[in-house]
Design a protein around this motif. Sequence first.
Motif, PDB file in Angstrom:
ATOM      1  N   LEU A 212       0.943  -1.119  -0.067  1.00 15.55           N
ATOM      2  CA  LEU A 212       0.171   0.034  -0.124  1.00 15.55           C
ATOM      3  C   LEU A 212       1.005   1.047   0.057  1.00 15.55           C
ATOM      4  O   LEU A 212       1.725   1.128   0.892  1.00 15.55           O
ATOM      5  N   GLY A 213       0.794   2.060  -0.841  1.00 12.95           N
ATOM      6  CA  GLY A 213       1.608   3.353  -1.119  1.00 12.95           C
ATOM      7  C   GLY A 213       0.642   4.671  -0.826  1.00 12.95           C
ATOM      8  O   GLY A 213      -0.335   4.299  -1.198  1.00 12.95           O
ATOM      9  N   ILE A 214       1.285   5.401  -0.241  1.00 12.70           N
ATOM     10  CA  ILE A 214       0.769   6.756  -0.039  1.00 12.70           C
ATOM     11  C   ILE A 214       1.493   8.048  -0.475  1.00 12.70           C
ATOM     12  O   ILE A 214       2.575   7.854  -0.008  1.00 12.70           O
ATOM     13  N   GLY A 215       0.898   8.845  -1.047  1.00 10.60           N
ATOM     14  CA  GLY A 215       1.721   9.959  -1.419  1.00 10.60           C
ATOM     15  C   GLY A 215       0.767  11.370  -0.834  1.00 10.60           C
ATOM     16  O   GLY A 215      -0.202  11.453  -1.408  1.00 10.60           O
ATOM     17  N   LEU A 216       1.522  12.180  -0.123  1.00 14.81           N
ATOM     18  CA  LEU A 216       0.539  13.383   0.426  1.00 14.81           C
ATOM     19  C   LEU A 216       1.460  14.523   0.112  1.00 14.81           C
ATOM     20  O   LEU A 216       2.573  14.485   0.632  1.00 14.81           O
TER      21      LEU A 216
END
Length: 295
Positions: A174-178
């Motif tokens: 699971l990847g997240i970019g904020l």
Amino acid sequence: MTRTAISPRLAMSTLENTSYLSSVSFGRAKAALEGTRFADLRHVERTGSTNEDLAAFARAGGAECALVADHQNAGRGRLDRRWEAPPGSSLLMSVLVRPPFPAAGPGLLQVALAVAAVDALDALAGLRVGLKWPNDVVEVTAEDAGGRSAPGRKLGGLLAEFVQVPGSDPAVVLGIGLNLAWPDGLPEELAAIATTVEELGGRPVDRGDLVAYLLTELDRTGELATSTAACADLLERYRDRCVTLGAQVRVELPAGHVVGTAAGVAADGALVVIDDGGAAHTVTAGDVVHLRPAE
Ligand code: BT5
């Protein structure tokens, strides 16, 4: 606190001395995550894609862990799209999760991280944002005189990948970019569709605190594996934050599209769209375009 590299390739990709996740902040996050399934928190200054790295790690039999990068030079979105983020501008993180997965399906892991992202920005940046199905973190605008909420510009996105190797446990990466604060502002091609925490007037966010918040929340989802009530409760929290629900939408599918009202989110996180003829369509993956409400 030592920072171990996940693989020789990762170690070699740590090319810069500048660190946007300070050792103090990293150490604080590590301490907060002790005893959780993401205690193995790692940090690199530069890599291609944290999702790519952890997918390779998963295929090699790697255990649950989390990886934060200051910069990615081949950041990925869904469907082979690119995720842009200049050095130090964003939180860029992936986690590797092994079974047991949530009882209602592994898709709920993504739902849990999306909900955690909204809550983290509220708690740490003092910013109220929403979710556009399935996984966009967006500013929330009032679209009509009745104040109906609608998604504005995007400040974050999630990418979930299922990794299956014959003969061994599957994994979800699971990847997240904020987008936190972009030093030189947003590039022309993103200015109309993207925004940052800073641009929206949020307080500066410490990356270590953000990592600790997100992973502590994700760690709590352990109970999703055995409790359908916990899955239902998480989905309720997702629905509260999802600006797509109730809206007129067009969903672009791999083959064709569906137009109708986004009527609900199913137990596994799929979107239920009711078309003009009253037929229900359950959409597990696709791009949603919000249509203007009927006058
Ligand atoms: C996503 O894809 O929103 C998933 C993004 C996941 C990024 C993280 S970063 C850590 C981890 N490692 C990776 O390699 N990826 C994950 P999608 O829904 O396909 O959105 C991509 C589209 O959003 C692009 O085609 C652009 O139009 C737009 N976009 C690109 N960069 C953006 C940004 N920084 N902010 C807002 N929109 C952006």
